[in-house]
Design an enzyme around this catalytic site. Structure first.
Site, PDB file in Angstrom:
ATOM      1  CE1 TYR A   1       2.602  19.765  23.400  1.00 26.05           C
ATOM      2  CE2 TYR A   1       0.671  21.162  23.614  1.00 26.05           C
ATOM      3  CZ  TYR A   1       1.889  20.878  23.020  1.00 26.05           C
ATOM      4  OH  TYR A   1       2.374  21.724  22.055  1.00 26.05           O
TER       5      TYR A   1
ATOM      6  CE1 TYR B   1      -2.152  24.142  22.835  1.00 25.87           C
ATOM      7  CE2 TYR B   1      -1.138  22.618  21.288  1.00 25.87           C
ATOM      8  CZ  TYR B   1      -1.041  23.702  22.134  1.00 25.87           C
ATOM      9  OH  TYR B   1       0.161  24.352  22.283  1.00 25.87           O
TER      10      TYR B   1
ATOM     11  NE  ARG C   1      -0.989  28.664  19.437  1.00 26.44           N
ATOM     12  CZ  ARG C   1       0.275  28.361  19.130  1.00 26.44           C
ATOM     13  NH1 ARG C   1       1.000  27.650  19.947  1.00 26.44           N
ATOM     14  NH2 ARG C   1       0.831  28.799  18.026  1.00 26.44           N
TER      15      ARG C   1
ATOM     16  CG  HIS D   1       2.076  24.183  17.542  1.00 23.87           C
ATOM     17  ND1 HIS D   1       0.771  24.408  17.903  1.00 23.87           N
ATOM     18  CD2 HIS D   1       2.749  23.985  18.695  1.00 23.87           C
ATOM     19  CE1 HIS D   1       0.669  24.371  19.225  1.00 23.87           C
ATOM     20  NE2 HIS D   1       1.848  24.098  19.736  1.00 23.87           N
TER      21      HIS D   1
ATOM     22  CG  HIS E   1       6.374  23.421  20.929  1.00 28.76           C
ATOM     23  ND1 HIS E   1       6.194  24.763  21.201  1.00 28.76           N
ATOM     24  CD2 HIS E   1       5.178  22.837  21.143  1.00 28.76           C
ATOM     25  CE1 HIS E   1       4.932  24.964  21.580  1.00 28.76           C
ATOM     26  NE2 HIS E   1       4.296  23.813  21.549  1.00 28.76           N
TER      27      HIS E   1
HETATM   28 FE   LIG Z   1       2.162  23.639  21.783  1.00 26.30          FE
END
Ligand SMILES: [Fe+2]
Length: 255
Positions: free
Chosen positions: A123, A162, A172, A175, A177
């Protein structure tokens, strides 16, 4: 203190799911939201609400449906691959679906927002410093407005999984969001779309805050070859139901 291992967390997930299954089997009401104080998801212990939700009386302006028109959101905002001078790395894909109410009616002209990691699982965020590359051609945020049939569509790249620091070696599943509004500003709903066959599903305490398999599966996008464009992008469908018994499972606001 020895860091918790994945085996520790997986055992906790199994134990919590078995507990809720046994409660429901014994006649307890089914939960209609994710498990908020889900111990395997460590930070939820500190952050979950400890009091019952209180019905508030929203301001009059909040009672009206958010009225976004197609002109309020530029078409380019739904294409996350054209926001910079070059193209982002990764698997280009179309993510499309419908926003529906509990009776299957389209939720029209609603703002749908997404945010996601890049194809390396990184991110653009101060707190994400793990050693995966940023992509100068990818920000990872987009917006679209549903049409008369409640449909939205994004062009983006497939996010990578990640690591996070819930426990040792915690990852995780990939995905995206999603945020959508229901029929009023006070009904902003936030959820995550996952990808079919992810080996991290069973290991992820956030995915497993949803205790029923059927409801977890409703958050997995469906690969759709009809939506896949030749020589261009793969296609995934993800429908969102904002209320009723088949509602998509949404996160608590504080998450
Ligand atoms: Fe996320």
């Amino acid at each position: 203190m020895t860091p918790l291992t994945q085996a520790d967390i997986s055992a906790e997930i199994a134990e919590r799911h078995a507990y809720y299954d046994s409660r429901v089997a014994a006649g307890a009401a089914r939960l209609d939201s994710p498990l908020l104080d889900f111990a395997p998801y460590r930070s939820s212990i500190l952050r979950h609400p400890t009091k019952n939700p209180r019905l508030v009386d929203p301001e009059t302006i909040e009672l009206a449906s958010p009225a976004f028109g197609q002109r309020d959101v530029a078409a380019v905002e739904s294409d996350l691959t054209v926001q910079h001078s070059g193209e982002p790395l990764g698997e280009r894909m179309t993510v499309s679906g419908r926003v529906l109410d509990g009776d299957g009616r389209p939720v029209r002209h609603q703002l749908v927002e997404i945010w996601q990691a890049n194809s390396s699982g990184r991110y653009i965020h101060q707190r994400d410093q793990h050693p995966a590359p940023l992509d100068p051609n990818f920000t990872g945020a987009g917006r679209a407005v549903t049409n008369d049939d409640g449909e939205y569509a994004f062009t983006t790249i497939k996010p990578g999984p990640y690591p996070w620091k819930n426990h040792a070696n915690a990852w995780r599943p990939a995905h995206i969001h999603f945020s959508v509004f229901g029929s009023s500003f006070t009904q902003r709903l936030v959820t995550q779309m996952y990808f079919p066959g992810d080996p991290l599903f069973a290991l992820d305490p956030i995915f497993n805050t949803i205790w029923r398999q059927r409801d977890r599966e409703s958050l997995i996008g469906v690969y759709d070859h009809e939506l896949t464009s030749p020589e261009w992008a793969t296609g995934y469908r993800f429908d969102i139901v904002v209320d009723g018994p088949d509602a998509t499972w949404f996160e608590n606001e504080s998450e």
